[in-house]
Design an enzyme around this catalytic site. Structure first.
Site, PDB file in Angstrom:
ATOM      1  N   GLY A 169       6.928  -1.230   6.541  1.00 13.87           N
ATOM      2  CA  GLY A 169       8.481  -1.746   6.501  1.00 13.87           C
ATOM      3  C   GLY A 169       9.012  -0.783   7.391  1.00 13.87           C
ATOM      4  O   GLY A 169       8.829   0.256   7.658  1.00 13.87           O
ATOM      5  N   GLU A 173       0.835  -1.226   0.141  1.00 17.67           N
ATOM      6  CA  GLU A 173       0.163   0.015  -0.034  1.00 17.67           C
ATOM      7  C   GLU A 173       0.758   1.371  -0.113  1.00 17.67           C
ATOM      8  O   GLU A 173       1.943   1.210   0.559  1.00 17.67           O
ATOM      9  CB  GLU A 173      -0.874  -0.066   1.214  1.00 17.67           C
ATOM     10  CG  GLU A 173      -1.890  -1.431   1.249  1.00 17.67           C
ATOM     11  CD  GLU A 173      -2.798  -1.195   2.248  1.00 17.67           C
ATOM     12  OE1 GLU A 173      -3.813  -1.526   2.106  1.00 17.67           O
ATOM     13  OE2 GLU A 173      -2.581  -0.646   3.497  1.00 17.67           O
ATOM     14  N   LEU A 230      10.176   7.941  17.803  1.00 18.02           N
ATOM     15  CA  LEU A 230      10.823   7.842  19.271  1.00 18.02           C
ATOM     16  C   LEU A 230       9.685   7.180  20.213  1.00 18.02           C
ATOM     17  O   LEU A 230       9.841   6.286  20.757  1.00 18.02           O
ATOM     18  CB  LEU A 230      11.453   9.098  19.586  1.00 18.02           C
ATOM     19  CG  LEU A 230      12.289   9.062  20.795  1.00 18.02           C
ATOM     20  CD1 LEU A 230      13.541   8.219  20.467  1.00 18.02           C
ATOM     21  CD2 LEU A 230      12.887  10.543  21.090  1.00 18.02           C
ATOM     22  N   CYS A 290       3.551   8.443   0.102  1.00 19.60           N
ATOM     23  CA  CYS A 290       3.745   7.818   1.427  1.00 19.60           C
ATOM     24  C   CYS A 290       4.024   6.256   0.870  1.00 19.60           C
ATOM     25  O   CYS A 290       3.155   5.758   0.423  1.00 19.60           O
ATOM     26  CB  CYS A 290       2.914   7.941   2.585  1.00 19.60           C
ATOM     27  SG  CYS A 290       3.271   6.563   3.811  1.00 19.60           S
TER      28      CYS A 290
HETATM   29  N1  SAH Z   1       9.272   1.513  10.246  1.00 20.85           N
HETATM   30  C1  SAH Z   1       9.457   2.869  10.274  1.00 20.85           C
HETATM   31  C2  SAH Z   1       8.726   3.431   8.940  1.00 20.85           C
HETATM   32  C3  SAH Z   1       7.494   3.442   9.401  1.00 20.85           C
HETATM   33  S1  SAH Z   1       6.691   5.201   9.447  1.00 20.85           S
HETATM   34  C4  SAH Z   1       9.623   3.676  11.394  1.00 20.85           C
HETATM   35  O1  SAH Z   1       9.115   3.030  12.327  1.00 20.85           O
HETATM   36  O2  SAH Z   1       9.609   4.886  11.627  1.00 20.85           O
HETATM   37  C5  SAH Z   1       5.110   5.126  10.172  1.00 20.85           C
HETATM   38  C6  SAH Z   1       5.088   6.083  11.708  1.00 20.85           C
HETATM   39  O3  SAH Z   1       3.611   6.010  12.048  1.00 20.85           O
HETATM   40  C7  SAH Z   1       6.162   5.766  12.354  1.00 20.85           C
HETATM   41  O4  SAH Z   1       6.395   6.938  13.153  1.00 20.85           O
HETATM   42  C8  SAH Z   1       5.187   4.940  13.435  1.00 20.85           C
HETATM   43  O5  SAH Z   1       5.803   4.522  14.687  1.00 20.85           O
HETATM   44  C9  SAH Z   1       4.234   5.477  13.271  1.00 20.85           C
HETATM   45  N2  SAH Z   1       2.711   4.785  13.718  1.00 20.85           N
HETATM   46  C10 SAH Z   1       2.697   3.379  13.764  1.00 20.85           C
HETATM   47  N3  SAH Z   1       1.340   2.971  14.151  1.00 20.85           N
HETATM   48  C11 SAH Z   1       0.857   4.089  14.531  1.00 20.85           C
HETATM   49  C12 SAH Z   1      -0.453   4.368  14.876  1.00 20.85           C
HETATM   50  N4  SAH Z   1      -1.219   3.113  15.277  1.00 20.85           N
HETATM   51  N5  SAH Z   1      -0.925   5.480  15.079  1.00 20.85           N
HETATM   52  C13 SAH Z   1      -0.223   6.710  14.842  1.00 20.85           C
HETATM   53  N6  SAH Z   1       1.158   6.629  14.513  1.00 20.85           N
HETATM   54  C14 SAH Z   1       1.573   5.177  14.031  1.00 20.85           C
END
Ligand code: SAH
Length: 341
Positions: free
Chosen positions: A155, A83, A211, A96
């Site tokens: 990913g 996606e 973070l 994205c």
């Molecule tokens: N794996 C990478 C890229 C994913 S980016 C990473 O961890 O940065 C997607 C972003 O959305 C990340 O910051 C992730 O932590 C955040 N995210 C994941 N699940 C979420 C949710 N349910 N609600 C809001 N943000 C979320």
């Protein structure tokens, strides 16, 4: 797959099939515009010689949100579905993109890793998401409908380092889509050695760190990677990246009710980030049905960002786009495996 190749390499490939080099340039142009093999006016014998290698462009699902955001599901050559999300901002359109089918990081709030990692995407497969979304929005190689790219789909980009960095290079091809690294944001949960490697290898993308906590104890509750790399190591790596590239690092902080949303959390985070050139994006937790973490109230993210600002840390709330179509942060998933396409 030909999308993995540069224009030069495609020319070499076409010559190796016994055709003149200029045909290679035409093949490259067709691919970068997302044309299907049948839509090109290349010689018939060249088309049949390329049949196996020519990219498979297929949009299997397209959902348009009431805010104009579009979520695409694309089918890869092996049937896997990934996606991508197309978002419109004042300064241009952002795509994205996903970097892996699934994810092995296992963050407790995210839908992408619910079934672990299926496989890495190749550089060309990451690029194909842009090619297809550009075409679907009326763009071509000259008039580009996508100006910015964020690696924030399914990913972990730094768990697929070689393909992701090759993708940056493919975007810079002379006759390619020409999206410069300054218009690309790479988001990572904090794979420390590869953050440093990215800087050492001379890349210039905007680094974004997921973070989501002010200390390791809270971070470990939702992010397994926190057991491997400490926050101190991650922040050191951010400093290293900033010193080498001059690019300000962004921090993502997904606000989860009763986990990381307290006044003390804001204070501790502000202390840890003091002296860094960073900006914090506060993201209210988006709904993921399999996860039982609580969403904050609608005002909470603004209150939390306001506290950080008061403490001298630059912070804003990220506008949630596309949540009605499962296209917001953390909602992208491998929908084929889950029988949703
Ligand atoms: N794996 C990478 C890229 C994913 S980016 C990473 O961890 O940065 C997607 C972003 O959305 C990340 O910051 C992730 O932590 C955040 N995210 C994941 N699940 C979420 C949710 N349910 N609600 C809001 N943000 C979320």
């Amino acid at each position: 797959m030909l999308l993995d190749l540069s224009q030069n390499e495609i020319e070499e490939y076409v010559v190796s099939l016994g055709f003149p080099k200029f045909r290679g340039g035409q093949v490259y142009d067709a691919i970068i515009q997302g044309k299907l093999l049948d839509e090109t006016n290349l010689p018939r014998d060249l088309k049949s010689a390329m049949e196996e290698d020519y990219p498979h462009f297929e949009i299997v699902k397209k959902l348009v949100s009431k805010d104009g955001t579009i979520k695409y599901a694309f089918k890869m050559f092996d049937g896997e579905i990934i996606e991508s999300v197309f978002m419109q901002y004042k300064y241009g359109n952002t795509l994205c993109v996903s970097t892996q089918v699934g994810c092995r990081m296992g963050c407790k709030f995210c839908a992408s890793g619910l079934h672990g990692l299926k496989r890495n995407l190749s550089a060309g497969e990451i690029l194909s998401q842009i090619v297809m979304a550009n075409r679907d929005n009326g763009g071509n190689a000259k008039e580009r409908k996508i100006t910015n790219v964020v690696l924030m789909g399914s990913g972990e980009p730094l768990d697929n380092y070689d393909n992701v960095t090759k993708f940056f290079k493919l975007l810079e091809e002379k006759r390619g889509l020409l999206i410069s690294q300054r218009n690309i944001s790479l988001s990572t949960c904090g794979i420390v050695p590869n953050i440093k490697k990215l800087a050492d290898d001379g890349f210039q993308v905007t680094l974004t760190i997921s973070l989501h906590a002010p200390n390791d104890t809270i971070r470990k509750r939702t992010m397994p990677i926190a057991n491997k790399y400490s926050m101190a190591e991650i922040l050191d790596a951010c400093k290293y990246y900033f010193n080498k590239t001059g690019r300000r690092v962004a921090i993502e902080y997904t606000l989860i009710k009763d986990v990381n949303d307290s006044e003390e959390c804001a204070k501790e985070l502000a202390e840890k980030l003091r002296g860094f050139s960073v900006h914090v994006n506060v993201i209210p937790l988006n709904y993921v049905k399999e996860r039982d973490l609580k969403q904050p109230n609608s005002k909470d993210a603004y209150v939390f960002a306001g506290k950080l600002e008061k403490l001298g840390i630059s912070a804003t709330v990220r506008r949630t786009l596309g949540s009605d179509i499962g296209g917001a942060c953390g909602q992208l998933r491998n929908s084929l495996m889950e029988g949703e396409v």
